[in-house]
Design a protein around this motif. Structure first.
Motif, PDB file in Angstrom:
ATOM      1  N   ILE B 357      15.292  -6.845 -27.009  1.00  0.00           N
ATOM      2  CA  ILE B 357      15.496  -6.038 -27.366  1.00  0.00           C
ATOM      3  C   ILE B 357      15.494  -5.104 -27.415  1.00  0.00           C
ATOM      4  O   ILE B 357      14.259  -4.642 -26.858  1.00  0.00           O
ATOM      5  N   TYR B 379      19.764  -7.246 -27.775  1.00  0.00           N
ATOM      6  CA  TYR B 379      20.397  -5.713 -28.325  1.00  0.00           C
ATOM      7  C   TYR B 379      20.141  -4.601 -28.351  1.00  0.00           C
ATOM      8  O   TYR B 379      18.959  -3.857 -28.517  1.00  0.00           O
ATOM      9  N   TYR B 382      18.247  -0.921 -30.202  1.00  0.00           N
ATOM     10  CA  TYR B 382      17.623  -2.198 -31.721  1.00  0.00           C
ATOM     11  C   TYR B 382      16.168  -1.635 -31.589  1.00  0.00           C
ATOM     12  O   TYR B 382      15.783  -1.729 -30.430  1.00  0.00           O
TER      13      TYR B 382
END
Lengths: 91, 1001
Positions: B357, B379, B382
């Motif tokens: 992330i 991600y 994020y």
């Protein structure tokens, strides 16, 4: 801990020395002629400067000689050391 | 539960050498080279402690000295138990037994955990706010606070280990043996500088030594291999000393540093006996090169403290260096490229990475592309908004960050995991630099404080100077070294560097959440449980200075001193208060960098080596004759000589009576003795004593009182004129050194024109004092040829003489009020002369007496003891000793001060005698003296300074100082004690022989 250049012995550790307060305070020659205030000025009043300060030091665990030091109290830089009775080499 | 998460043979651990150890009572196994943390992680144990305030479960978070959570108690027997040891630093050894701290009954079930649910009731400043009222309840509160406070337990028996201090002088000190430190040490040593390289870990090479990947190359070799060759080379350099397991604790001015060298803590217990455990190195270096590296930043989000959450760099290190997986399903959470380095290391070792992330939206470094090739979901843009799992993380919730990074948008997604690595970029370890007086500047580009101005001959290089990437380190480092060491070139001029790392970072101090801040627990200081919410509360309550916020929220006040989170605290303050980071400053970094044991600090100065012990040359006789001793400064003085089971009172009564009835003998060798010579010696004495000295005849003695320039009594003693220009001065035992110092001061600085030389001869002469009505007969037996007739040798006079062939000085002076002779003789003959006196005195029941009897005898006579009956507020006038102050002398030290408006007051405290109504009642020294018990508040008039039961007067006597006491003769006063009041009458301080008949007898 400072490294102090004793004018008689050379560079030594601070732990060999004792600080002796403000330098160039002359003991009055005729104390009896001074008022209480004047005597108090000599006896009690000391400067506490942030910046260039003139100090007495004693090489107590060495030659036991007193000498003077010019020190910047804001960063502990020792500007000069000189013997008693001598004029300060810096202003 | 006990899984083996060892993944692959690694550099540091020796898998052929298995070590068993205990944690919380259970036996586990690890390998030689493991730290306690790596061995626990290999056994799949993350939960190691409870947090300080909320007792939340906490796990290992780092792999170094910055660890806030994994601090444990070591049990190496009751005397070697040690609290607050970082599991990430202690190397395991056979028999290691460690347990969690701050939890009861166990780390898995901790009653204090209830504080976590009460946390809304425990805001920042909780203690200040809650326990204030009512004030009288404080004692009750304190009991419970003390019970719940504190982390480990200190040992309650003496430390059996040996510690020592060592001084080291070197041309160049290099702190830290990472890649920067290695090249610095090599460059310095090869250019002829006597160099010392210290490293806190057991191995050299820092984080580069396990950077074994295709993404980082130096001269076409993997960076680890390149560095290994450098390390092998520096080990052979003669003028380079390398010390591992050595942590610099303090960097003081003038390049004076303290370091702790750990010598035995990694050894099995049975191999530690009779070895020095730790050594305090006192290093004075001409030049210091700080290469202390940097500490990875955590990220601040809700529930960021669960066991299983580690720094990303720590996960990488455990995998690369120790061959340990921190989890089987890892998630990495980052705002920069470092997590991708970790990801690639994990992949290389077959450890699964679930997802990465990344706060950043647009990213495309080589490192990231390579990571993506391994089917890892990234991600981008994020953030984690929450985590789950009580004793171990089991999943995270993530949401998309808004463009400005201030809030989260979209929907929540959950990802399961068993370990989370966080990376918030790096914080240069500038602690030592700032300790030395260095000033920092804030670099806005990547939000770091870096060294700006140096106070001494030193530089910082590498990542502690803000050079984080391999190319920055290897280009800037050598450049700085050339300038600093004043050399023309280094070996690293044409070095080729390849780094896949991209420097981009998206710095958000406090990550946004879908909850309001007040509902989140985003920890900033993990050890002290300070959250972002606490810091915001402190700001709302009006705190602005970073130093105040720190103390109010306790951020950075744990044993880790906030090495991880202080920077975030600053960031949150600056954002909330809209001030600039650079202008906010930092809190003060104080030594030690990591905690030191008391043993290291005191070294060998323990027990009888704590202070110097001075013994008189007659000491052995006192020991053989069962004297009890008293410490007087550094001296051991015979206190009293108990006979046949006497207690002190009984012995002193017997000794005092014998001294007055027949003869007593005292070892007075400890008195200070200063030899004074020179043509101006008399003038000098005139200036330093209150009385006149010019007319003292040769061969005569005189008592003198010495004042400070403020007029207060400083010391006293008898000085004897030995010759025209030769005196011997005695001082009090305790004042010897300071009196000499003071006299030297005046001679050297105020009166350099005087021809006077001072020499301390305290240790050269021993002094034997024989007193009492039969003293003359005894001395006559010891020295038959001397004429002791009162006419030829009156009180206060002196004679040179000989005992056998040995020269000695005999003074007829008295501190007891009895006729008394002092023999001064070269110290090494003293014991035999003492024994002569004892032999000669046998028929007169000569009685050795100690300091207690000496004090009693002089009190009967009203003689003062400077320092007991005086403090720094008594003038000679206050002591009723006006007779000793010369009116004729033009000047002496302290003269002008004797008629300052304050010193001439009539109601100053003055020395008087005190006689109790009940002659059996002995006053307590220090007891207060009052006149009127009904007045409120009761006015204190003074206090008792000396008190004894006089066997010669058969009553209790005391000296005291009383306001206006001089004019209160005969008046009744009260000594209020705990359960009674003692009535006394004020008298003259001289109780015995006012006419001096005994002295001159």
């Amino acid at each position: 801990m400072f490294l102090i250049n004793c004018p008689f012995c050379g560079e030594r550790e601070q732990s060999e020395f004792k600080a002796g307060g403000e330098a160039h305070i002359v003991r009055p020659k005729q104390p009896t002629e001074l008022s209480d205030d004047q005597w108090a000025e000599y006896l009690f009043m000391r400067k506490n400067i942030k910046g260039i300060q003139f100090e007495r030091w004693n090489h107590i665990h060495g030659c036991r000689k007193w000498f003077n030091m010019v020190r910047d109290t804001s960063n502990d830089e020792i500007k000069a050391v000189y013997k008693m009775g001598e004029k300060p080499p810096v202003k | 539960m006990t899984k083996n998460l060892r993944v692959k043979s690694s550099k540091l651990v020796d898998e052929t050498y298995r070590i068993s150890f205990k944690f919380n009572g259970t036996t586990y196994y690890g390998f030689k080279g493991d730290t306690l943390a790596s061995a626990l992680l290999a056994n799949n144990i993350h939960l190691v402690g409870r947090s300080f305030k909320y007792h939340r479960p906490r796990g290992i978070m780092t792999a170094g000295s910055e660890e806030p959570n994994a601090i444990v108690q070591l049990h190496n027997g009751t005397s070697r138990t040690e609290p607050n040891v970082r599991a990430t630093e202690i190397e395991i050894y056979e028999g290691l037994d460690a347990s969690s701290q701050n939890c009861w009954p166990s780390v898995k079930f901790d009653i204090g955990g209830i504080n976590n649910f009460l946390s809304p009731l425990l805001p920042a400043g909780f203690y200040y706010k809650t326990f204030m009222w009512p004030a009288s309840f404080w004692e009750k509160y304190e009991y419970f606070i003390r019970k719940s406070a504190g982390l480990g337990k200190s040992p309650d028996v003496p430390d059996p280990d040996i510690y020592e201090h060592k001084y080291i002088h070197c041309d160049v000190l290099v702190i830290g043996a990472g890649i920067s430190g290695i090249i610095a040490a090599k460059t310095a040593a090869k250019n002829g500088f006597k160099t010392l390289l210290v490293e806190e870990k057991s191995y050299l090479g820092g984080s580069t030594i396990y950077q074994d990947s295709e993404f980082f190359k130096i001269n076409n070799q993997n960076s680890a291999s390149w560095l290994e060759k450098e390390i092998n080379e520096i080990k052979k350099i003669e003028n380079l000393e390398i010390k591992t397991r050595t942590s610099v604790a303090a960097f003081h001015g003038y390049n004076f540093l303290l370091a702790r060298e750990n010598l035995t803590d990694h050894l099995p217990l049975e191999q530690r006996e009779n070895k020095t455990r730790q050594r305090l190195l006192k290093i004075r270096a001409k030049k210091v090169i700080t290469a202390t590296g940097s500490i990875e930043r955590p990220l601040i989000f809700d529930n960021n403290d669960r066991p299983g959450i580690l720094l990303s760099s720590a996960i990488k290190k455990y995998a690369d260096l120790f061959g340990v997986a921190c989890g089987e399903r890892n998630i990495l959470f980052t705002n920069n490229d470092n997590a991708y380095e970790t990801a690639m290391s994990l992949i290389q070792k077959g450890i699964k990475v679930q997802a990465i992330i990344d706060n950043r939206e647009e990213i495309d470094s080589k490192l990231i592309k390579e990571t993506e090739k391994n089917n890892i979901k990234i991600y981008k843009g994020y953030t984690i908004v929450d985590t789950f799992g009580y004793k171990r993380i089991n999943s995270v919730s993530i949401m998309k960050l808004s463009k400005d990074g201030q809030k989260v948008i979209g929907s929540k997604e959950n990802i399961s995991c068993d370990s989370l690595g966080v990376s918030g970029g790096w914080t240069p370890a500038v602690h030592l630099f700032t300790q030395s007086g260095g000033k920092l500047k804030f670099r806005d580009d990547d939000q770091v404080f870096i060294p700006n101005t140096y106070p001494s001959n030193q530089i910082s290089i590498g990542s502690c100077n803000g050079d984080f990437t391999l190319d920055e380190i290897l280009i800037n480092g050598p450049k700085l070294l050339k300038e600093f060491l004043k050399i023309k070139k280094t070996e690293y001029e044409n070095i080729e560097i390849y780094s896949a790392f991209n420097k981009s970072k998206r710095n958000i101090w406090l990550l946004p959440s879908n909850k309001i801040v007040g509902k989140t627990k985003s920890f900033v200081d993990f050890q002290n449980d300070a959250t972002a919410k606490d810091i915001k509360l402190a700001l709302r309550e009006g705190f602005r200075s970073i130093e105040h916020v720190k103390r109010y929220t306790t951020t950075g006040m744990g044993t880790d001193q906030g090495k991880l989170g202080n920077i975030h605290a600053l960031g949150i303050i600056s954002e909330t208060a809209s001030s600039k980071m650079g202008e906010l400053g930092t809190t003060t970094f104080r030594p030690p960098y990591t905690p030191l044991t008391f043993g290291t600090i005191v070294g060998r100065n323990v027990g009888k080596y704590f202070d110097i012990i001075r013994k008189t040359p007659i000491h052995k006789w006192h020991v053989e004759n069962k004297a009890e001793f008293e410490n007087v400064g550094q001296w051991k003085r015979a206190w009293y000589y108990p006979q046949n089971g006497e207690n002190m009172h009984e012995a002193v009564q017997r000794e005092s009576k014998a001294a007055r009835d027949s003869a007593g003998i005292l070892d007075a060798s400890t008195l200070g003795k200063i030899d004074i010579q020179g043509t101006d010696a008399s003038e000098f004495l005139n200036r330093v004593y209150t009385n006149a000295w010019s007319k003292l005849e040769i061969g005569k003695c005189r008592y003198g009182l010495m004042l400070n320039e403020d007029g207060m009594v400083y010391d006293d003693g008898v000085t004897t004129r030995l010759d025209e220009n030769h005196y011997i001065m005695t001082t009090t035992t305790g004042g010897a050194a300071t009196v000499l110092g003071k006299l030297e001061d005046y001679l050297q600085t105020e009166w350099p024109e005087l021809d006077v030389y001072l020499t301390s001869v305290t240790d050269h002469y021993a002094t034997i004092s024989v007193c009492g009505p039969n003293s003359k007969k005894i001395i006559q037996k010891v020295i038959p040829e001397i004429d002791l007739s009162d006419k030829d040798f009156p009180h206060m006079s002196f004679k040179n003489s000989k005992i056998g062939k040995v020269k000695c000085r005999i003074m007829r002076i008295s501190f007891t009020g009895e006729q008394s002779y002092e023999i001064n003789i070269q110290a090494n003959y003293a014991k035999s002369v003492w024994e002569n006196c004892m032999e000669a005195g046998k028929e007169f029941n000569i009685t050795p007496y100690g300091t207690e009897t000496m004090h009693l005898l002089r009190a009967e006579k009203g003689f003062i003891i400077a320092g007991q009956d005086t403090d720094a507020t008594m003038t000679p006038i206050d002591l009723q000793m006006d007779w000793i102050v010369s009116k004729k002398k033009f000047d002496f030290i302290g003269k002008r001060s004797l008629y300052r408006s304050d010193t001439i007051r009539e109601d100053r405290k003055q020395l008087v005698g005190l006689i109790t109504d009940n002659p059996e009642e002995i006053l307590e020294e220090g007891a207060q003296i009052v006149a009127d018990m009904n007045k409120t508040p009761i006015e204190m008039l003074g206090h008792v300074t000396s008190s004894y039961f006089s066997p010669n007067l058969k009553k209790s006597i005391a000296l005291g100082v009383v306001k206006g006491g001089k004019n209160m003769m005969g008046q009744k006063l009260i000594i209020p004690m705990e359960k009674k009041q003692i009535n006394v009458t004020v008298t003259d301080p001289v109780f015995l022989d006012k006419e001096n008949k005994r002295l001159n007898a």
